[in-house]
Structure formats: structure tokens, C-alpha cells
Design a protein around this motif. Structure first.
Motif, PDB file in Angstrom:
ATOM      1  N   LEU A  59     -18.542  -0.015  -9.983  1.00  0.00           N
ATOM      2  CA  LEU A  59     -17.665   0.172  -8.832  1.00  0.00           C
ATOM      3  C   LEU A  59     -16.394  -0.636  -8.957  1.00  0.00           C
ATOM      4  CD1 LEU A  59     -20.250   0.168  -5.885  1.00  0.00           C
ATOM      5  CD2 LEU A  59     -19.012   2.130  -6.841  1.00  0.00           C
ATOM      6  N   GLN A  60     -16.518  -1.880  -9.474  1.00  0.00           N
ATOM      7  CA  GLN A  60     -15.341  -2.721  -9.625  1.00  0.00           C
ATOM      8  C   GLN A  60     -14.385  -2.167 -10.661  1.00  0.00           C
ATOM      9  OE1 GLN A  60     -16.870  -6.629 -10.436  1.00  0.00           O
ATOM     10  NE2 GLN A  60     -17.092  -7.149  -8.277  1.00  0.00           N
ATOM     11  N   THR A  61     -14.897  -1.769 -11.818  1.00  0.00           N
ATOM     12  CA  THR A  61     -14.029  -1.240 -12.866  1.00  0.00           C
ATOM     13  C   THR A  61     -13.480   0.127 -12.494  1.00  0.00           C
ATOM     14  OG1 THR A  61     -15.961  -0.336 -13.987  1.00  0.00           O
ATOM     15  CG2 THR A  61     -15.209  -2.514 -14.678  1.00  0.00           C
ATOM     16  N   GLY A  62     -14.163   0.830 -11.621  1.00  0.00           N
ATOM     17  CA  GLY A  62     -13.696   2.151 -11.238  1.00  0.00           C
ATOM     18  C   GLY A  62     -12.605   2.111 -10.188  1.00  0.00           C
ATOM     19  N   HIS A  63     -12.402   0.969  -9.505  1.00  0.00           N
ATOM     20  CA  HIS A  63     -11.369   0.849  -8.484  1.00  0.00           C
ATOM     21  C   HIS A  63     -10.024   0.586  -9.135  1.00  0.00           C
ATOM     22  CE1 HIS A  63      -9.571   0.098  -4.618  1.00  0.00           C
ATOM     23  NE2 HIS A  63      -9.117  -1.066  -5.053  1.00  0.00           N
ATOM     24  N   ARG A  64      -9.123   1.525  -9.040  1.00  0.00           N
ATOM     25  CA  ARG A  64      -7.824   1.418  -9.682  1.00  0.00           C
ATOM     26  C   ARG A  64      -6.725   1.523  -8.629  1.00  0.00           C
ATOM     27  NH1 ARG A  64      -9.018   1.802 -15.040  1.00  0.00           N
ATOM     28  NH2 ARG A  64      -6.847   1.971 -15.700  1.00  0.00           N
ATOM     29  N   THR A  65      -5.585   0.895  -8.926  1.00  0.00           N
ATOM     30  CA  THR A  65      -4.460   0.864  -7.992  1.00  0.00           C
ATOM     31  C   THR A  65      -3.238   1.502  -8.638  1.00  0.00           C
ATOM     32  OG1 THR A  65      -5.318  -1.222  -7.089  1.00  0.00           O
ATOM     33  CG2 THR A  65      -3.043  -0.646  -6.561  1.00  0.00           C
ATOM     34  N   GLN A  66      -2.520   2.299  -7.883  1.00  0.00           N
ATOM     35  CA  GLN A  66      -1.292   2.926  -8.349  1.00  0.00           C
ATOM     36  C   GLN A  66      -0.143   1.940  -8.126  1.00  0.00           C
ATOM     37  OE1 GLN A  66      -1.028   5.970  -9.806  1.00  0.00           O
ATOM     38  NE2 GLN A  66      -3.236   6.317  -9.650  1.00  0.00           N
ATOM     39  N   VAL A  67       0.505   1.519  -9.218  1.00  0.00           N
ATOM     40  CA  VAL A  67       1.580   0.525  -9.129  1.00  0.00           C
ATOM     41  C   VAL A  67       2.831   1.053  -9.816  1.00  0.00           C
ATOM     42  CG1 VAL A  67      -0.002  -1.439  -9.021  1.00  0.00           C
ATOM     43  CG2 VAL A  67       0.780  -0.597 -11.237  1.00  0.00           C
ATOM     44  N   VAL A  68       3.959   0.369  -9.537  1.00  0.00           N
ATOM     45  CA  VAL A  68       5.258   0.744 -10.102  1.00  0.00           C
ATOM     46  C   VAL A  68       5.510  -0.063 -11.371  1.00  0.00           C
ATOM     47  CG1 VAL A  68       7.754   0.793  -9.690  1.00  0.00           C
ATOM     48  CG2 VAL A  68       6.161   1.344  -7.835  1.00  0.00           C
ATOM     49  N   ARG A 104       7.622   2.530  -3.564  1.00  0.00           N
ATOM     50  CA  ARG A 104       8.621   2.794  -4.610  1.00  0.00           C
ATOM     51  C   ARG A 104       9.987   3.136  -4.022  1.00  0.00           C
ATOM     52  NH1 ARG A 104       7.981   6.593  -9.950  1.00  0.00           N
ATOM     53  NH2 ARG A 104      10.201   6.885 -10.377  1.00  0.00           N
ATOM     54  N   ASP A 105      10.036   3.981  -3.017  1.00  0.00           N
ATOM     55  CA  ASP A 105      11.322   4.390  -2.448  1.00  0.00           C
ATOM     56  C   ASP A 105      12.080   3.210  -1.844  1.00  0.00           C
ATOM     57  OD1 ASP A 105      10.815   6.967  -3.227  1.00  0.00           O
ATOM     58  OD2 ASP A 105      10.079   7.624  -1.255  1.00  0.00           O
ATOM     59  N   ALA A 106      11.358   2.210  -1.366  1.00  0.00           N
ATOM     60  CA  ALA A 106      12.011   1.039  -0.774  1.00  0.00           C
ATOM     61  C   ALA A 106      12.676   0.165  -1.829  1.00  0.00           C
ATOM     62  CB  ALA A 106      10.995   0.224   0.018  1.00  0.00           C
ATOM     63  N   VAL A 107      12.252   0.306  -3.085  1.00  0.00           N
ATOM     64  CA  VAL A 107      12.815  -0.501  -4.173  1.00  0.00           C
ATOM     65  C   VAL A 107      14.098   0.120  -4.723  1.00  0.00           C
ATOM     66  CG1 VAL A 107      12.383  -1.287  -6.533  1.00  0.00           C
ATOM     67  CG2 VAL A 107      10.583  -1.461  -4.814  1.00  0.00           C
ATOM     68  N   ILE A 108      14.149   1.455  -4.762  1.00  0.00           N
ATOM     69  CA  ILE A 108      15.307   2.155  -5.332  1.00  0.00           C
ATOM     70  C   ILE A 108      16.551   1.844  -4.504  1.00  0.00           C
ATOM     71  CG2 ILE A 108      16.289   4.434  -5.811  1.00  0.00           C
ATOM     72  CD1 ILE A 108      13.423   5.424  -6.262  1.00  0.00           C
ATOM     73  N   GLY A 109      17.633   1.480  -5.186  1.00  0.00           N
ATOM     74  CA  GLY A 109      18.879   1.129  -4.520  1.00  0.00           C
ATOM     75  C   GLY A 109      19.084  -0.361  -4.344  1.00  0.00           C
ATOM     76  N   LYS A 110      18.018  -1.133  -4.568  1.00  0.00           N
ATOM     77  CA  LYS A 110      18.159  -2.589  -4.490  1.00  0.00           C
ATOM     78  C   LYS A 110      18.574  -3.140  -5.855  1.00  0.00           C
ATOM     79  CE  LYS A 110      15.123  -3.463  -0.574  1.00  0.00           C
ATOM     80  NZ  LYS A 110      13.989  -4.269  -0.044  1.00  0.00           N
ATOM     81  N   HIS A 111      18.772  -4.448  -5.916  1.00  0.00           N
ATOM     82  CA  HIS A 111      19.257  -5.087  -7.136  1.00  0.00           C
ATOM     83  C   HIS A 111      18.131  -5.849  -7.834  1.00  0.00           C
ATOM     84  CE1 HIS A 111      23.491  -4.344  -5.984  1.00  0.00           C
ATOM     85  NE2 HIS A 111      23.040  -4.540  -4.755  1.00  0.00           N
ATOM     86  N   ALA A 112      18.240  -5.940  -9.147  1.00  0.00           N
ATOM     87  CA  ALA A 112      17.270  -6.705  -9.927  1.00  0.00           C
ATOM     88  C   ALA A 112      17.577  -8.194  -9.776  1.00  0.00           C
ATOM     89  CB  ALA A 112      17.324  -6.297 -11.389  1.00  0.00           C
ATOM     90  N   ALA A 113      16.608  -8.959  -9.311  1.00  0.00           N
ATOM     91  CA  ALA A 113      16.797 -10.410  -9.159  1.00  0.00           C
ATOM     92  C   ALA A 113      16.644 -11.126 -10.492  1.00  0.00           C
ATOM     93  CB  ALA A 113      15.804 -10.962  -8.143  1.00  0.00           C
TER      94      ALA A 113
END
Length: 234
Positions: A59-68, A104-113
């Protein structure tokens, strides 16, 4: 019909007679092993515990997260575009902070720190809404010859000073006026060396009141770039 067991062999005076065939030998009795209910119960408990552990692990290894993720180089201060970002499905440790696909949409248009590298996860701390060019500032491109480029790589956000140097045949300014021949600025972007000439163009952000003077120095090729120490002039 009843049968009698054959004797073990001829006997004379209680002593077996040699040379005579012996009768069949009865097999030895084997006593049945005594069952131990406690041991059986312990074995079943261990098997059940092992099975539960396997289930938890699956169950632990099967839990995956969608990340950017980052798909290409983004310099400090540059605006993040949709083409700079990708997605990945991973087993994410709670200690690792990453931007979820839903944000993801909240990141687009911002600046790279910070400088972003392809193949890395995008963390919330690597993104900022603050631009390298602030209110009341203007960007001036400064061309530097190969011998004028600092050996230390110029990075966006780095503090610099642009110094006006007298042209050939021009008199040096008086000492009390030398402070007027230095402009504090900040690197916005450093380009690559031009093929053949090796000239590097550096975009710097300077106060709007200093920008025209700085541009005139650039036009007359009478400006030099000096790196500020960390914590120097803003």
C-alpha cells in the motif's frame, strides 16, 4: 480361517538352530508425534503478521503523488512558462516539499527564485512573484569585452557597480566628483559570449535616474563592471 504366526525359527533347548530360515520380522512400532497446540498457534500468528506487513508495504509503495518537474533551464528571475514544466508520478516522502500538479497553473507566470535545472522537482520555495526589475528601475544592456568579463560567473540578482572611465585623451574627473561616476545596479541576465568577438552582453537594472547616464557610457565604451561583495550596495 485362523492362522498362527510363524515362529522366528527352529529352537533347540531355547537356542535358535543356525542355518535354518528365519520367519518374518515384525516392523518396529513408531509412536505418533505428539501435537503441540501452542507451537501451531505461534506459527499461524507469525504467518499472519508477515502477511499484514507485506500488505502495508504494498500500500505504501503503491501510493504515488503527481508533482511538477522542470523540463529545461530557467535562470534566476526569468518568468516560468508552461513549456518549462512537466509532470511526474512518484512516491513522495512527506519531508520533500514539491509543487503538486493541481497547483501548476499558479506557478506559471511567476519568476524563478533560483536557477532551475531540467529533471528536478519544482519546490514552492523556488518560485517567487517578485521580479528582478523593480518599480522605478530600468534595464540597460552593457557589452563587455572578454578581458572585462569577471572570471566569476555573473548570475541574475547579483549586485554590481558600473564605473565610468575616462576615454582616451579625456581628463579624469575631480576627486569630489568621482562618486557621480559610479552607478549601482543589479544583474538581470548575462548572455553568452558572441562568436568571434567574445563580447558578453549583460542586462542590468539601474534606477531610472541613472539609466540614461549609464546608457551614454555604454555608447561611448567608457564603462566597466565591478562586482559587489555579498551584502554590498543594493
Amino acid at each position: 480361517m485362523k492362522t498362527k504366526d510363524r515362529a522366528a525359527g527352529p529352537v533347540a533347548n531355547g537356542v535358535p538352530v543356525p542355518g535354518q530360515p528365519a520367519g518374518p520380522v515384525a516392523p518396529p512400532r513408531v509412536s505418533a508425534r505428539r501435537r503441540r497446540p501452542g507451537l501451531i498457534a505461534l506459527s499461524l500468528a507469525l504467518i499472519a503478521a508477515g502477511g499484514a506487513g507485506v500488505v502495508v508495504l504494498v500500500l505504501q509503495t503503491g501510493h504515488r503523488t503527481q508533482v511538477v518537474t522542470v523540463t529545461r533551464d530557467v535562470q534566476v528571475g526569468e518568468v516560468i512558462t508552461e513549456a518549462d514544466l512537466g509532470e511526474a508520478s512518484i512516491s513522495l516522502d512527506p519531508a520533500v516539499k514539491a509543487v503538486k500538479v493541481g497547483d501548476r497553473d499558479a506557478v506559471i507566470g511567476k519568476h524563478a527564485a533560483v536557477e532551475l535545472r531540467p529533471g528536478s522537482l519544482l519546490a514552492p520555495s523556488q518560485v517567487t512573484s517578485r521580479s528582478l526589475v523593480r518599480a522605478g528601475e530600468q534595464v540597460v544592456p552593457v557589452g563587455l569585452k572578454p578581458e572585462e568579463v569577471p572570471a566569476s560567473a555573473l548570475a541574475p540578482g547579483q549586485k554590481v557597480r558600473l564605473v565610468h572611465v575616462p576615454a582616451q585623451g579625456e581628463e579624469a574627473p575631480a576627486k569630489d566628483a568621482q562618486t557621480q561616476d559610479v552607478v549601482a545596479a543589479r544583474v538581470v541576465k548575462a548572455g553568452d559570449a558572441a562568436p568571434g568577438t567574445g563580447v558578453v552582453v549583460v542586462d542590468v537594472a539601474a534606477k531610472a535616474g541613472d539609466a540614461p547616464r549609464l546608457a551614454a557610457w555604454v555608447a561611448s565604451d567608457t564603462v566597466r563592471l565591478v562586482l559587489d561583495a555579498p551584502g554590498g550596495t543594493k
